[in-house]
Design a protein around this motif. Structure first.
Motif, PDB file in Angstrom:
ATOM      1  N   ASP A  51       0.815  -1.215   0.000  1.00 21.43           N
ATOM      2  CA  ASP A  51       0.000   0.000   0.000  1.00 21.43           C
ATOM      3  C   ASP A  51       0.851   1.268   0.000  1.00 21.43           C
ATOM      4  O   ASP A  51       0.588   2.214   0.725  1.00 21.43           O
ATOM      5  CB  ASP A  51      -0.947  -0.016   1.218  1.00 21.43           C
ATOM      6  CG  ASP A  51      -2.099   0.955   1.003  1.00 21.43           C
ATOM      7  OD1 ASP A  51      -2.543   1.083  -0.148  1.00 21.43           O
ATOM      8  OD2 ASP A  51      -2.538   1.574   1.979  1.00 21.43           O
ATOM      9  N   LEU A  52       1.904   1.268  -0.819  1.00 18.63           N
ATOM     10  CA  LEU A  52       2.796   2.430  -0.866  1.00 18.63           C
ATOM     11  C   LEU A  52       2.221   3.450  -1.848  1.00 18.63           C
ATOM     12  O   LEU A  52       2.651   3.552  -2.989  1.00 18.63           O
ATOM     13  CB  LEU A  52       4.201   1.993  -1.277  1.00 18.63           C
ATOM     14  CG  LEU A  52       4.908   1.124  -0.233  1.00 18.63           C
ATOM     15  CD1 LEU A  52       5.922   0.226  -0.882  1.00 18.63           C
ATOM     16  CD2 LEU A  52       5.544   1.980   0.825  1.00 18.63           C
ATOM     17  N   LYS A  53       1.260   4.209  -1.353  1.00 23.28           N
ATOM     18  CA  LYS A  53       0.540   5.117  -2.246  1.00 23.28           C
ATOM     19  C   LYS A  53       1.246   6.459  -2.400  1.00 23.28           C
ATOM     20  O   LYS A  53       0.896   7.257  -3.248  1.00 23.28           O
ATOM     21  CB  LYS A  53      -0.865   5.356  -1.707  1.00 23.28           C
ATOM     22  CG  LYS A  53      -1.765   4.123  -1.771  1.00 23.28           C
ATOM     23  CD  LYS A  53      -2.876   4.324  -2.764  1.00 23.28           C
ATOM     24  CE  LYS A  53      -3.917   3.226  -2.730  1.00 23.28           C
ATOM     25  NZ  LYS A  53      -3.393   1.858  -2.736  1.00 23.28           N
ATOM     26  N   MET A  54       2.185   6.738  -1.505  1.00 22.09           N
ATOM     27  CA  MET A  54       2.760   8.081  -1.512  1.00 22.09           C
ATOM     28  C   MET A  54       4.238   8.065  -1.885  1.00 22.09           C
ATOM     29  O   MET A  54       5.074   7.609  -1.109  1.00 22.09           O
ATOM     30  CB  MET A  54       2.610   8.738  -0.143  1.00 22.09           C
ATOM     31  CG  MET A  54       2.993  10.190  -0.140  1.00 22.09           C
ATOM     32  SD  MET A  54       2.384  11.008   1.343  1.00 22.09           S
ATOM     33  CE  MET A  54       3.900  11.456   2.105  1.00 22.09           C
ATOM     34  N   PRO A  55       4.596   8.552  -3.086  1.00 28.92           N
ATOM     35  CA  PRO A  55       6.008   8.697  -3.413  1.00 28.92           C
ATOM     36  C   PRO A  55       6.515  10.017  -2.843  1.00 28.92           C
ATOM     37  O   PRO A  55       6.057  11.090  -3.233  1.00 28.92           O
ATOM     38  CB  PRO A  55       6.000   8.719  -4.939  1.00 28.92           C
ATOM     39  CG  PRO A  55       4.654   9.243  -5.298  1.00 28.92           C
ATOM     40  CD  PRO A  55       3.716   9.005  -4.162  1.00 28.92           C
ATOM     41  N   THR A  56       7.435   9.967  -1.897  1.00 29.42           N
ATOM     42  CA  THR A  56       7.847  11.211  -1.253  1.00 29.42           C
ATOM     43  C   THR A  56       8.935  11.934  -2.025  1.00 29.42           C
ATOM     44  O   THR A  56       9.070  13.134  -1.908  1.00 29.42           O
ATOM     45  CB  THR A  56       8.338  10.964   0.179  1.00 29.42           C
ATOM     46  OG1 THR A  56       9.276   9.899   0.149  1.00 29.42           O
ATOM     47  CG2 THR A  56       7.206  10.588   1.089  1.00 29.42           C
ATOM     48  N   ASP A  57       9.728  11.179  -2.807  1.00 29.90           N
ATOM     49  CA  ASP A  57      10.800  11.874  -3.526  1.00 29.90           C
ATOM     50  C   ASP A  57      11.261  11.014  -4.689  1.00 29.90           C
ATOM     51  O   ASP A  57      11.172   9.786  -4.644  1.00 29.90           O
ATOM     52  CB  ASP A  57      11.987  12.152  -2.596  1.00 29.90           C
ATOM     53  CG  ASP A  57      12.967  13.136  -3.210  1.00 29.90           C
ATOM     54  OD1 ASP A  57      12.571  13.831  -4.164  1.00 29.90           O
ATOM     55  OD2 ASP A  57      14.111  13.214  -2.751  1.00 29.90           O
ATOM     56  N   LEU A  58      11.726  11.704  -5.723  1.00 25.25           N
ATOM     57  CA  LEU A  58      12.394  11.015  -6.822  1.00 25.25           C
ATOM     58  C   LEU A  58      13.542  11.902  -7.260  1.00 25.25           C
ATOM     59  O   LEU A  58      13.370  13.097  -7.452  1.00 25.25           O
ATOM     60  CB  LEU A  58      11.447  10.776  -7.998  1.00 25.25           C
ATOM     61  CG  LEU A  58      12.054  10.019  -9.187  1.00 25.25           C
ATOM     62  CD1 LEU A  58      11.019   9.104  -9.817  1.00 25.25           C
ATOM     63  CD2 LEU A  58      12.601  10.949 -10.256  1.00 25.25           C
ATOM     64  N   THR A  59      14.708  11.315  -7.370  1.00 26.15           N
ATOM     65  CA  THR A  59      15.842  12.100  -7.841  1.00 26.15           C
ATOM     66  C   THR A  59      16.845  11.154  -8.495  1.00 26.15           C
ATOM     67  O   THR A  59      16.556   9.972  -8.680  1.00 26.15           O
ATOM     68  CB  THR A  59      16.481  12.900  -6.695  1.00 26.15           C
ATOM     69  OG1 THR A  59      17.485  13.760  -7.222  1.00 26.15           O
ATOM     70  CG2 THR A  59      17.100  11.997  -5.658  1.00 26.15           C
ATOM     71  N   ALA A  60      17.975  11.680  -8.860  1.00 24.43           N
ATOM     72  CA  ALA A  60      19.004  10.863  -9.487  1.00 24.43           C
ATOM     73  C   ALA A  60      20.319  11.067  -8.750  1.00 24.43           C
ATOM     74  O   ALA A  60      20.496  12.036  -8.023  1.00 24.43           O
ATOM     75  CB  ALA A  60      19.164  11.245 -10.962  1.00 24.43           C
ATOM     76  N   VAL A  61      21.223  10.127  -8.941  1.00 23.72           N
ATOM     77  CA  VAL A  61      22.555  10.204  -8.351  1.00 23.72           C
ATOM     78  C   VAL A  61      23.551   9.945  -9.472  1.00 23.72           C
ATOM     79  O   VAL A  61      23.355   9.028 -10.271  1.00 23.72           O
ATOM     80  CB  VAL A  61      22.749   9.146  -7.231  1.00 23.72           C
ATOM     81  CG1 VAL A  61      24.095   9.329  -6.560  1.00 23.72           C
ATOM     82  CG2 VAL A  61      21.630   9.213  -6.219  1.00 23.72           C
ATOM     83  N   ASP A  62      24.585  10.773  -9.543  1.00 26.84           N
ATOM     84  CA  ASP A  62      25.639  10.563 -10.532  1.00 26.84           C
ATOM     85  C   ASP A  62      26.809   9.879  -9.839  1.00 26.84           C
ATOM     86  O   ASP A  62      27.464  10.462  -8.986  1.00 26.84           O
ATOM     87  CB  ASP A  62      26.060  11.928 -11.109  1.00 26.84           C
ATOM     88  CG  ASP A  62      27.108  11.763 -12.195  1.00 26.84           C
ATOM     89  OD1 ASP A  62      27.485  10.614 -12.480  1.00 26.84           O
ATOM     90  OD2 ASP A  62      27.527  12.790 -12.756  1.00 26.84           O
ATOM     91  N   ARG A  63      27.065   8.617 -10.211  1.00 24.66           N
ATOM     92  CA  ARG A  63      28.220   7.906  -9.629  1.00 24.66           C
ATOM     93  C   ARG A  63      29.249   7.768 -10.743  1.00 24.66           C
ATOM     94  O   ARG A  63      29.426   6.689 -11.308  1.00 24.66           O
ATOM     95  CB  ARG A  63      27.777   6.543  -9.118  1.00 24.66           C
ATOM     96  CG  ARG A  63      26.612   6.613  -8.133  1.00 24.66           C
ATOM     97  CD  ARG A  63      26.308   5.238  -7.587  1.00 24.66           C
ATOM     98  NE  ARG A  63      25.066   5.217  -6.833  1.00 24.66           N
ATOM     99  CZ  ARG A  63      24.963   5.553  -5.543  1.00 24.66           C
ATOM    100  NH1 ARG A  63      26.037   5.955  -4.902  1.00 24.66           N
ATOM    101  NH2 ARG A  63      23.810   5.500  -4.928  1.00 24.66           N
TER     102      ARG A  63
END
Lengths: 166, 193
Positions: A51-63
């Motif tokens: 029931d993970l209805k809420m995405p709190t963040d989306l971002t990217a990482v440069d490795r």
């Protein structure tokens, strides 16, 4: 804390969609194969146990030195179950694209625009993928590790100041 | 000779009137705005020095107060606002970000608002205390009385007077910003494709 989510993922995705799972500081994470990104997210949203209805963040990482070079990270939270999980998907530099999560969570639209603007990850299926923070004339993606950190691209300068455009 | 004395006397009177009737345009972009509100509120009361009304149209203002961080993206808008103000006009950079870029030393922050508009008085501080702001306002009033604001000097030079300050630039026209809303917004740079 949310081992249940990882158990559900492991039980459901047996075709190699999960590349790696782990726990760090009491937070569970999973690395997802790139082509299963949207499927796994949609499952976590719809599965009644997660029931993970809420995405709190989306971002990217440069490795920078690693292959694949970029990670796209999404943090999910369940308002009802009060648990959370972190998902990664690796994105290589030469095919810097990933399925958009806007069909799953419409609120991801601006997050993906931000990740596109600052890291140059293109999101397939995004309805309006253009820069959100930098101006359209800006060349490159400033949070990439190979972008010189003080390289400015001024739109306007007074006469006699360095970096004057034109 | 008589005309010059008359001129200088009239100028002094006009400048005296100008310095006590500053109509400010607060260009507030960041946290310094809190301190600006404090300065404008009754406790410190900017109005005591004649800077009574913030005008939220640059056409009615003659003092541009740049409060907060200016990004490269805001540059054309800031220049446009300055160009819209009637002459003579004055500019105050409020806080280190507006003065020099402050601690932001990166791809997005303009290193000082004076990169696009001529600034008369800089106020250091992060944020500056209201006393500093009042101090800067008094400093600006002294400059106005002496006729040493940037745009006053430019106007004098254009009228053919000898300008006492050697360091004056030629009239600061600056590049005109493209009209807002006409830039193609969806264009993606070649490198991003």
């Amino acid at each position: 804390m949310s081992q249940l989510i990882l158990d559900r993922l492991v039980a459901t995705f047996t075709g190699g969609e999960l590349e790696q799972i782990g726990t760090q500081h009491g937070n569970e994470w999973a690395r997802v194969r790139r082509d299963a990104w949207r499927t796994v997210c949609a499952f976590l949203r719809d599965d009644p146990a997660c029931d993970l209805k809420m995405p709190t963040d989306l971002t990217a990482v440069d490795r920078l030195s690693r292959e694949p070079r970029f990670d796209v990270v999404v943090h999910l939270y369940s308002v009802t179950k009060k648990h959370r999980v972190r998902l990664y998907a690796g994105v290589p530099e030469d095919d810097c694209a990933l399925d958009s999560l806007v069909p799953v969570w419409p609120g991801m639209e601006w997050f993906e625009r931000e990740a596109y603007d600052l890291y140059g990850v293109r999101f397939r299926g995004h309805p309006d993928l253009r820069r959100i923070l930098m101006y359209p004339e800006f060349v490159g993606h400033p949070l990439r590790k190979d972008y010189p950190k003080e390289k400015r691209q001024p739109l306007i300068r007074r006469s006699g100041f360095p970096g004057k455009p034109e | 000779m008589g005309l010059e004395i008359y001129n200088s006397t009239v100028q002094a009177a006009v400048n005296w009137a100008r310095k006590f009737s500053l109509f400010q345009y607060p260009f507030v972009t960041a946290c310094c705005g809190m301190e600006f509100m404090s300065t404008a509120a009754p406790k410190y009361d900017l109005a005591r020095f004649g800077a009574e009304f913030p005008r939220f149209s640059p056409r009615q203002a003659d003092l541009l107060i740049i409060v907060g961080t200016i990004t490269e993206r805001q540059g054309p808008a800031l220049r446009r606002i300055y160009d819209q103000m009637c002459e003579p006009k004055w500019v105050v950079a409020f806080g280190v970000c507006a003065s020099t870029g402050g601690f932001y030393q990166n791809y997005s922050t303009m290193p000082g608002a004076d990169q696009v508009v001529p600034v008369d008085v800089y106020i250091p501080g992060c944020p500056p205390r209201p006393e500093q702001v009042l101090d800067a306002l008094i400093l600006l009033q002294e400059r106005i009385q002496r006729g040493e604001g940037h745009s006053q000097i430019v106007l004098k030079a254009e009228a053919g007077h000898d300008v006492p300050i050697a360091a004056i630039r030629p009239r600061d026209k600056g590049p005109q910003a493209a009209p807002i809303g006409t830039q193609p917004h969806a264009v993606r740079p070649e490198s991003a494709k």
